[in-house]
Write a protein that holds these residues in place. Structure first.
Motif, PDB file in Angstrom:
ATOM      1  N   GLY A  63       0.752  -1.238   0.000  1.00 42.49           N
ATOM      2  CA  GLY A  63       0.000   0.000   0.000  1.00 42.49           C
ATOM      3  C   GLY A  63       0.781   1.285   0.000  1.00 42.49           C
ATOM      4  O   GLY A  63       0.786   1.986  -0.995  1.00 42.49           O
ATOM      5  N   GLU A  73      -2.807  -2.553   1.438  1.00 43.60           N
ATOM      6  CA  GLU A  73      -2.808  -1.127   1.641  1.00 43.60           C
ATOM      7  C   GLU A  73      -1.850  -0.729   2.747  1.00 43.60           C
ATOM      8  O   GLU A  73      -1.740   0.439   3.088  1.00 43.60           O
ATOM      9  N   LEU A 116     -10.165   3.946   4.312  1.00 39.83           N
ATOM     10  CA  LEU A 116     -10.148   3.740   2.864  1.00 39.83           C
ATOM     11  C   LEU A 116     -11.103   2.644   2.455  1.00 39.83           C
ATOM     12  O   LEU A 116     -11.533   2.579   1.323  1.00 39.83           O
ATOM     13  N   PHE A 149     -13.331   7.605   1.643  1.00 43.03           N
ATOM     14  CA  PHE A 149     -12.124   7.001   1.104  1.00 43.03           C
ATOM     15  C   PHE A 149     -11.074   8.049   0.788  1.00 43.03           C
ATOM     16  O   PHE A 149     -10.229   7.882  -0.050  1.00 43.03           O
ATOM     17  N   LEU A 150     -11.150   9.116   1.511  1.00 44.23           N
ATOM     18  CA  LEU A 150     -10.235  10.212   1.228  1.00 44.23           C
ATOM     19  C   LEU A 150      -8.849   9.951   1.806  1.00 44.23           C
ATOM     20  O   LEU A 150      -7.851  10.155   1.149  1.00 44.23           O
ATOM     21  N   GLY A 180      -5.822   7.918   2.933  1.00 43.35           N
ATOM     22  CA  GLY A 180      -4.500   7.685   2.363  1.00 43.35           C
ATOM     23  C   GLY A 180      -4.382   8.144   0.932  1.00 43.35           C
ATOM     24  O   GLY A 180      -3.299   8.483   0.472  1.00 43.35           O
ATOM     25  N   ASN A 181      -5.504   8.156   0.257  1.00 42.89           N
ATOM     26  CA  ASN A 181      -5.466   8.547  -1.137  1.00 42.89           C
ATOM     27  C   ASN A 181      -4.947   9.969  -1.316  1.00 42.89           C
ATOM     28  O   ASN A 181      -4.313  10.293  -2.312  1.00 42.89           O
ATOM     29  N   LEU A 224      -2.595  11.293   0.119  1.00 40.73           N
ATOM     30  CA  LEU A 224      -1.138  11.352   0.153  1.00 40.73           C
ATOM     31  C   LEU A 224      -0.543  11.255  -1.240  1.00 40.73           C
ATOM     32  O   LEU A 224       0.535  11.767  -1.507  1.00 40.73           O
ATOM     33  N   GLY A 225      -1.245  10.603  -2.110  1.00 41.92           N
ATOM     34  CA  GLY A 225      -0.748  10.466  -3.462  1.00 41.92           C
ATOM     35  C   GLY A 225      -1.163  11.605  -4.361  1.00 41.92           C
ATOM     36  O   GLY A 225      -0.871  11.599  -5.545  1.00 41.92           O
TER      37      GLY A 225
END
Lengths: 414, 512
Positions: free
Chosen positions: B34, B84, B146, B340-341, B343-344, B346-347
């Protein structure tokens, strides 16, 4: 290697797993990747493709026939990209789609750099890897055959060019007009009920339109398959013949043709001297202007969003507006739908390279259609129609599948 | 032992050939997990090798058979859940990877015990989707919210999740586990030690065996089924935001709100790094932002809770801000079981910039002191961070969110780097380890103790020898061939690069 062009984007993938199989009913998602749902392994997901791409870029992994086989199983449905944009979603909710568009310019003007909120372009990364496979001669045999047919006959089926407008015989359609109907290969050779219905509707509306005897494949299958140079040759030819025909507006029924003409052609040849519209846009206009008048139909229907028309081109409203304009038609939405709609499985040339996989994906949609209680499943893509029809037959689903133009033509008694 | 063709065939014999992959591209696709960009910070030669074969069991019995086969052939096995997590992929010795994502069946909701039973590879999202039909949820909604994370992955990693402020860590919500031991035997814990039991309860029938597996990084066994407490779904939930005069005051206010039982989740964002100017512009220089989530069955109680929160906030000179309501309205609340915000984000720093993250568990009340030490490290390397086109600057920031019920905070520190640039990657690797070392010096704790190259080198330096010896003895007893999740938690090889960084830090400090 072409995939190296995406190095920064590949490193940007957070591997957060949302593109695989998230459940998020607030935003209407129930599972995401149709291929993962079938094959259940990481390499078949966008995050898996991105990891593979990273290892290729870093030199740990080499392209192989086995890898190529894996890459050609993706339907390029772009659900992965759609779900990979929570920030875009926030921006759109706060300020509409316009905010997202003006954000880079706005942030530059404010002196805080270029702010972007784009998702990881997983489909483009995949296609770049496919193109690398083609350059190395590693693409699967069915894809090589497809490319060979495109090269020889300028359609994916290896059919004769003169047969492409056989459907128009006796219809008195000229080869030159300001409006050109661009049927595309699948409708012209394999789904003539769609082109015939379209032609009848256009004639009924009093539109003077042309079809071109020298229309080649739009190029989409070549680009999907990784045959970039071949695709570009097809594009340049079509632009020339459309110019010669005096086209000011090009109408397509196939979402892949629509997306390729509208999005990809300008990248290759620059600004187009004609407008590109999808038939659902035109039908909505014709209904609004009173040029066509659909009659009543007492049917319960549901609508399948073709991936290229919906997620890629953002066209969700128009086909629904057309269906809702038909008196008596009861449109019930499937779940998931629109942005989160499940792919039919035919895209990304999977129908050519892995037909079994394509129909298995399509069969997943059968229960979704049945849950709506619809007697008729409507779509507006010839490939979706063919695959969804096959799935419905295999599952003895008990509903019919039709293209939007067929429904409109039927409602008009054509 | 390396994976042979015969072993692959034997694995296919257990699960079916459709559920086994050993092609090189598949190995590489499973070679990163992940928080993948942490992997990219390392030299390619230092990263864990990808597994040789990946297998997807669907039943506990299949997992058991795989482990028996692995023991016979002395082949290393690594477990993977949602993928993940924070660790780096396969074992350094490669071997077999068990992908648990097909162990995803929701089995039942038990109204008597008020528990959910599911296969351990189910995602938090799917589990809660099923539980919604009964009007309940898991309370804590799993890693990052997530919802792509598997339940057992979160449990193995001691990972936090939304809802921790009221419902504690995911592990605290476990009543029972079914586990396949490294040698292939199947055991159940708590009330299910009694084979006739139809009741799910954890603390009974002797020692808390479930506790041994939770947070273990999977070194003691493979969770195959989980029983979790459920909580009612509340009709009313709201996020309220306040800014406070300083970081210390903010955590005291949040602590009091939490102690009085009014919150389910919180976030404290101190005015440091990339958000310093932004928070300053919004609330006044130096004022941190706090968000707390309340929930209840009744509008009256919800309003009363909000009034009490407001009273406490005012006592600490808190100023109400509208941001919480805005987030709720946008469907991106702090406590959103569909969110679902996490960890996403971070990218999403944009091309040329991705995020490095270090996490720890700290007491909420003393978190500002610890974070200030972390921020000093962040400031030291400020010029080397990557420029984020999304945020329009070089990024570093820290935050606190709820970890458990007892005033513990989960404290991620984030900075940006360019993984496609060698210099940036090397610096990022160093900054991560300096940050972890600073955290560890303060005596605080880690989640993700299964992360090998990240947390483990710092953890093992500080374990007291007797405790480490006990963990090793349990490992040796349960896994005599040392095949399962080798090198997780209990390292077998030194971490020379990390040791060097720590030595250099110490030398710099002596000079000062």
């Amino acid at each position: 290697m072409r995939v190296e062009e995406y190095k920064h984007e590949i490193y940007g993938c957070a591997h957060c797993t949302v593109c695989r199989d998230i459940v998020d009913h607030v935003r209407g998602w129930k599972e995401v990747c149709p291929v993962y749902k079938q094959l259940r392994f990481q390499p078949y997901t966008a995050m898996g493709h991105n990891t593979i791409a990273l290892n290729i870029v870093e030199g740990g992994l080499k392209y192989s026939e086995e890898l190529a086989d894996c890459l050609y199983k993706c339907t390029t449905c772009a659900a992965c990209e759609e779900v990979c944009k929570p920030l875009s979603a926030i921006l759109e909710e706060v300020g509409g789609a316009e905010l997202k568009i003006v954000l880079p310019t706005l942030s530059e003007a404010l002196g805080i750099g270029t702010m972007l909120a784009d998702p990881i372009p997983s489909v483009a990364i995949l296609k770049a890897m496919r193109a690398d496979c083609v350059d190395l001669g590693l693409d699967p045999e069915p894809i090589k055959k497809l490319a060979s047919a495109l090269e020889r006959t300028h359609n994916p089926y290896g059919e004769a060019q003169e047969d492409k407008i056989k459907w128009a015989e006796g219809l008195n359609i000229p080869e030159k007009a300001k409006i050109v109907f661009f049927p595309g290969c699948e409708p012209a050779y394999r789904a003539q009920e769609i082109v015939l219905a379209t032609a009848k509707i256009l004639k009924s509306a009093g539109i003077e339109f042309a079809v071109l005897g020298d229309e080649w494949c739009c190029g989409n299958p070549a680009f999907d398959a990784g045959y970039i140079d071949l695709g570009e040759r097809l594009v340049r030819h079509n632009v020339e013949v459309l110019k010669k025909a005096g086209a000011e507006k090009v109408v397509t029924t196939c979402p892949a043709c629509y997306k390729t003409l509208k999005n990809d052609y300008p990248k290759i040849v620059g600004e187009l001297p004609f407008e590109v519209v999808h038939i659902s846009e035109l039908l909505e206009d014709l209904i609004r202007e009173g040029k066509i008048k659909p009659g009543a139909m007492r049917e319960k229907i549901t609508y399948h969003d073709p991936c290229q028309l919906g997620r890629v081109m953002g066209m969700y409203r128009e086909p629904r507006a057309v269906l809702n304009a038909i008196p008596g038609l009861n449109l019930v939405e499937m779940y998931p739908t629109r942005q989160a709609s499940w792919c039919c499985g035919a895209g990304g040339e999977v129908i050519a390279s892995n037909p079994g996989l394509a129909v298995n994906i399509a069969m997943e949609k059968v229960p979704l259609v049945q849950e709506t209680g619809a007697d008729l499943l409507v779509t507006t893509c010839p490939a979706c129609k063919r695959n969804l029809e096959l799935a419905a037959k295999r599952k003895k689903a008990g509903y019919k599948v039709k293209d939007l133009v067929e429904v409109v033509a039927q409602s008009m008694g054509l | 032992m390396a994976v042979t063709k015969k072993l692959v065939e034997d694995l296919e014999g257990i699960v079916g050939s459709k559920y086994v992959m050993d092609q090189d591209f598949a190995q590489y696709a499973y070679g990163a997990a992940g928080i993948f960009f942490m992997n990219t910070m390392m030299e390619v030669s230092d990263r864990s090798a990808p597994p040789e074969v990946i297998v997807k069991p669907r039943t506990t019995e299949e997992v058991s058979e795989i482990m028996k086969l692995a023991n016979e052939t002395k082949t290393p096995v690594t477990i993977r859940g949602g993928g993940e997590g924070y660790w780096i992929g396969g074992s350094k010795d490669r071997g077999i990877m068990i992908d648990m994502t097909d162990m995803k069946k929701f089995i039942e909701y038990d109204e008597v015990s008020r528990t959910a039973r599911a296969q351990a590879g189910i995602t938090w999202g799917t589990l809660n989707e099923e539980l919604e039909k009964y009007g309940v949820g898991t309370g804590n909604y799993g890693t990052h919210g997530l919802l792509g994370a598997c339940v057992a992955g979160s449990l193995n990693a001691d990972s936090p999740g939304p809802g921790g402020g009221k419902y504690g860590m995911p592990g605290e919500n476990v009543t029972n586990l079914e586990v396949v031991l490294p040698t292939g035997e199947i055991v159940r814990t708590g009330s299910l030690l009694n084979e006739e039991s139809k009741f799910n309860f954890r603390y009974c029938n002797g020692p808390d065996l479930a506790g041994m597996f939770i947070g273990s990084g999977g070194i003691y066994g493979i969770m195959t089924e989980v029983w979790l407490k459920t909580r009612p779904l509340y009709e009313h939930s709201e996020t309220v935001g306040y800014s406070y005069p300083d970081f210390d005051t903010a955590v005291h206010a949040v602590n009091e709100i939490q102690s009085d039982g009014y919150l389910t989740e919180y976030a404290v964002v101190p005015p440091a790094g990339i958000v310093e100017d932004l928070l300053g512009a919004m609330f006044g220089k130096g004022r941190p932002l706090t968000l707390v989530v309340t929930e209840s069955h009744s509008e009256t109680i919800e309003e009363a809770q909000k009034a009490e929160i407001d009273k406490i906030a005012k006592k600490y000179d808190g100023r109400l801000v509208g941001l919480g309501g805005l987030l709720d309205a946008l469907g991106f609340g702090l406590y959103d079981r569909h969110e679902f915000l996490g960890g996403n984000m971070l990218g999403l720093l944009g091309p040329n910039a991705t995020a490095a993250v270090t996490c720890s568990i700290q007491p909420l009340l003393t978190a500002p002191e610890v974070m200030e030490a972390e921020f000093a490290v962040c400031r030291k390397y400020e010029d080397s961070y990557a420029y984020s086109r999304l945020l329009g600057g070089k990024v570093w920031l820290g935050a606190l969110i709820a970890a458990g019920e007892l005033g513990a905070a989960y404290a991620p520190t984030v900075f940006s780097f360019d993984p496609s640039n060698d210099e940036s990657r090397k610096t990022a690797y160093r900054v991560v380890h300096e940050l972890l070392e600073v955290k560890w010096r303060t005596g605080y704790a880690t989640q993700f103790s299964n992360t090998r190259e990240w947390e483990t080198p710092h953890v093992v330096r500080r374990y007291d020898p007797q405790s480490l010896e006990l963990m090793k003895k349990i490992k040796e007893t349960l896994d005599p061939n040392n095949i399962l999740n080798r090198d997780f938690v209990i390292p077998t090889s030194p971490y020379e690069k990390v040791d060097k960084i720590i030595a250099e830090m110490e030398s710099e400090e002596v000079k000062k």
